[in-house]
Design a protein around this motif. Structure first.
Motif, PDB file in Angstrom:
ATOM      1  N   MET A   1      -9.261  18.371   0.081  1.00 30.16           N
ATOM      2  CA  MET A   1      -8.785  17.163   0.771  1.00 30.16           C
ATOM      3  C   MET A   1      -9.694  15.989   0.421  1.00 30.16           C
ATOM      4  N   ALA A   2      -9.079  14.816   0.212  1.00 30.80           N
ATOM      5  CA  ALA A   2      -9.844  13.629  -0.142  1.00 30.80           C
ATOM      6  C   ALA A   2     -10.703  13.180   1.024  1.00 30.80           C
ATOM      7  N   SER A   3     -11.857  12.641   0.706  1.00 31.38           N
ATOM      8  CA  SER A   3     -12.765  12.149   1.732  1.00 31.38           C
ATOM      9  C   SER A   3     -12.320  10.763   2.190  1.00 31.38           C
ATOM     10  N   THR A   4     -12.924  10.295   3.279  1.00 28.26           N
ATOM     11  CA  THR A   4     -12.577   8.962   3.797  1.00 28.26           C
ATOM     12  C   THR A   4     -12.907   7.872   2.781  1.00 28.26           C
ATOM     13  N   SER A   5     -14.010   8.034   2.064  1.00 24.62           N
ATOM     14  CA  SER A   5     -14.385   7.020   1.070  1.00 24.62           C
ATOM     15  C   SER A   5     -13.351   6.959  -0.061  1.00 24.62           C
ATOM     16  N   GLU A   6     -12.848   8.134  -0.489  1.00 23.34           N
ATOM     17  CA  GLU A   6     -11.834   8.164  -1.532  1.00 23.34           C
ATOM     18  C   GLU A   6     -10.532   7.535  -1.056  1.00 23.34           C
ATOM     19  N   ILE A   7     -10.123   7.861   0.166  1.00 25.13           N
ATOM     20  CA  ILE A   7      -8.896   7.280   0.722  1.00 25.13           C
ATOM     21  C   ILE A   7      -9.043   5.777   0.895  1.00 25.13           C
ATOM     22  N   LYS A   8     -10.213   5.335   1.356  1.00 23.79           N
ATOM     23  CA  LYS A   8     -10.457   3.905   1.518  1.00 23.79           C
ATOM     24  C   LYS A   8     -10.368   3.190   0.174  1.00 23.79           C
ATOM     25  N   SER A   9     -10.891   3.831  -0.874  1.00 23.08           N
ATOM     26  CA  SER A   9     -10.823   3.249  -2.213  1.00 23.08           C
ATOM     27  C   SER A   9      -9.376   3.135  -2.684  1.00 23.08           C
ATOM     28  N   ARG A  10      -8.566   4.146  -2.419  1.00 19.27           N
ATOM     29  CA  ARG A  10      -7.157   4.107  -2.792  1.00 19.27           C
ATOM     30  C   ARG A  10      -6.416   3.022  -2.025  1.00 19.27           C
ATOM     31  N   ILE A  11      -6.732   2.862  -0.746  1.00 21.83           N
ATOM     32  CA  ILE A  11      -6.096   1.822   0.059  1.00 21.83           C
ATOM     33  C   ILE A  11      -6.403   0.441  -0.520  1.00 21.83           C
ATOM     34  N   GLU A  12      -7.654   0.230  -0.896  1.00 18.42           N
ATOM     35  CA  GLU A  12      -8.043  -1.056  -1.471  1.00 18.42           C
ATOM     36  C   GLU A  12      -7.338  -1.295  -2.807  1.00 18.42           C
ATOM     37  N   SER A  13      -7.228  -0.242  -3.621  1.00 20.60           N
ATOM     38  CA  SER A  13      -6.572  -0.367  -4.921  1.00 20.60           C
ATOM     39  C   SER A  13      -5.085  -0.694  -4.769  1.00 20.60           C
ATOM     40  N   ILE A  14      -4.411   0.020  -3.873  1.00 23.84           N
ATOM     41  CA  ILE A  14      -2.980  -0.219  -3.656  1.00 23.84           C
ATOM     42  C   ILE A  14      -2.749  -1.599  -3.061  1.00 23.84           C
ATOM     43  N   THR A  15      -3.637  -2.027  -2.173  1.00 22.41           N
ATOM     44  CA  THR A  15      -3.519  -3.361  -1.574  1.00 22.41           C
ATOM     45  C   THR A  15      -3.602  -4.442  -2.641  1.00 22.41           C
ATOM     46  N   GLU A  16      -4.548  -4.282  -3.589  1.00 20.44           N
ATOM     47  CA  GLU A  16      -4.678  -5.253  -4.671  1.00 20.44           C
ATOM     48  C   GLU A  16      -3.447  -5.228  -5.582  1.00 20.44           C
ATOM     49  N   THR A  17      -2.928  -4.031  -5.853  1.00 21.06           N
ATOM     50  CA  THR A  17      -1.721  -3.917  -6.684  1.00 21.06           C
ATOM     51  C   THR A  17      -0.535  -4.590  -6.007  1.00 21.06           C
ATOM     52  N   LYS A  18      -0.435  -4.423  -4.701  1.00 18.11           N
ATOM     53  CA  LYS A  18       0.673  -5.036  -3.958  1.00 18.11           C
ATOM     54  C   LYS A  18       0.586  -6.561  -4.018  1.00 18.11           C
ATOM     55  N   LYS A  19      -0.613  -7.100  -4.022  1.00 16.91           N
ATOM     56  CA  LYS A  19      -0.767  -8.546  -4.154  1.00 16.91           C
ATOM     57  C   LYS A  19      -0.185  -9.022  -5.490  1.00 16.91           C
ATOM     58  N   VAL A  20      -0.405  -8.219  -6.553  1.00 18.79           N
ATOM     59  CA  VAL A  20       0.116  -8.564  -7.882  1.00 18.79           C
ATOM     60  C   VAL A  20       1.639  -8.508  -7.887  1.00 18.79           C
ATOM     61  N   THR A  21       2.220  -7.439  -7.335  1.00 20.17           N
ATOM     62  CA  THR A  21       3.683  -7.313  -7.323  1.00 20.17           C
ATOM     63  C   THR A  21       4.324  -8.410  -6.483  1.00 20.17           C
ATOM     64  N   ASP A  22       3.697  -8.772  -5.376  1.00 17.88           N
ATOM     65  CA  ASP A  22       4.234  -9.863  -4.553  1.00 17.88           C
ATOM     66  C   ASP A  22       4.180 -11.189  -5.307  1.00 17.88           C
ATOM     67  N   ALA A  23       3.081 -11.406  -6.044  1.00 18.99           N
ATOM     68  CA  ALA A  23       2.962 -12.640  -6.824  1.00 18.99           C
ATOM     69  C   ALA A  23       4.004 -12.679  -7.934  1.00 18.99           C
TER      70      ALA A  23
END
Length: 300
Positions: A1-23
């Protein structure tokens, strides 16, 4: 199972990607509105031109104009076909490019010796990678087409038709429906048919109008302008369809990102709560152990 730090990193990555798709969604929306405004400016001219050609036919019971000639095919002889394929310069537009390319490939499978003309970097790279030769790749960008580029494309296509290199020229483009599902079409550019200009009636009204030097000469002069308008409209329709396809793709990507973020946040919060519960349990157990140790010391 992924650790909290790994999940937090994925959340940040997806959030940044979503900013690009919205733009990208917003940019495509602006580009589409701009292209629609440009074609609306020129539409009245080309609509009037088509009406004038239709009116002109009322004074021409028959024509030998080269743009309308019906060439008879002899036994064993094949028409020489040409295709003007309109694609985008970039991907990330759903099935927009693949659909247009598929229509072109199906046509070329029926007519193997078809000469291919391409607008758009995506189409050029696709056929270059498949080592399929194309006669000419117009260096004009598919981005925000203009009437000047359409005129240059029309002039070059007419040269192939006028010198007898091609007997039939088709254009494959994506028709913009304005919010409805777009449709990839194949229309014949040349030769033209009279029915395209308002019916097959051959009513004559000789004597009411005079055309100099002749009706056929006037017809030959206006047809290139009509074809330029048709090509320009097809380029703009394709461009608007591309932007709408990209908006749909980016919107879907944004929704998927929201779903992934929702799931990841639930997992992240669950792991944090489990960690906090574990820490509290350890603290409580430690405190209980200390109290038990102090009681033992007092009893001794």
């Amino acid at each position: 199972m992924a650790s909290t730090s790994e999940i937090k990193s994925r959340i940040e990555s997806i959030t940044e990607t979503k900013k690009v798709t919205d733009a990208m969604y917003m940019i495509s929306s602006v580009k589409m509105r701009r292209a629609k405004r440009e074609v609306e400016k020129t539409a009245p001219y080309f609509d009037t031109l088509k009406k004038e050609i239709s009116e002109l036919f009322r004074y021409i019971p028959s024509t030998d104009n080269r743009y309308f000639r019906a060439r008879k095919v002899k036994n064993g002889e094949h028409l020489r076909h040409g295709i003007l394929l309109v694609t985008a310069d970039k991907g990330l537009a759903g099935a927009y490019n693949h659909t247009a390319i598929k229509v072109a490939e199906e046509y070329m499978s029926r007519h193997p010796e078809t000469m291919l003309f391409i607008v758009g970097e995506y189409g050029r790279r696709y056929f270059a990678q498949k080592k399929i030769a194309f006669e000419k790749d117009f260096t004009y960008s598919a981005e925000l087409p203009n009437i000047w580029e359409a005129g240059k494309i029309c002039a070059e296509m007419l040269e192939y038709y006028d010198n007898g290199t091609l007997d039939e020229i088709n254009i494959i483009y994506t028709d913009y429906k304005g919010g409805k599902p777009c449709e990839c079409k194949r229309n014949c550019l040349l030769p033209l048919e009279r029915s395209r200009f308002g019916g097959t009636e051959r009513e004559t009204e000789n004597g009411k109008k005079e055309f100099l030097p002749s009706p056929d000469a006037v017809l030959a002069g206006v047809i290139p302008s009509y074809l330029t308008g048709f090509i320009y409209s097809s380029l703009v329709d394709s461009y608007c369809s591309e932007q709408e396809a990209r908006m749909t793709a980016m919107s879907t990507a944004g929704k998927n990102a929201d779903d992934m973020l929702k799931e990841l946040k639930i997992r992240y919060n669950s792991l944090r709560q489990a960690a906090i519960t574990r820490e509290m349990t350890e603290i409580t157990s430690g405190a209980q152990a200390q109290r038990a140790a102090r009681r033992t010391e007092r009893e001794e």
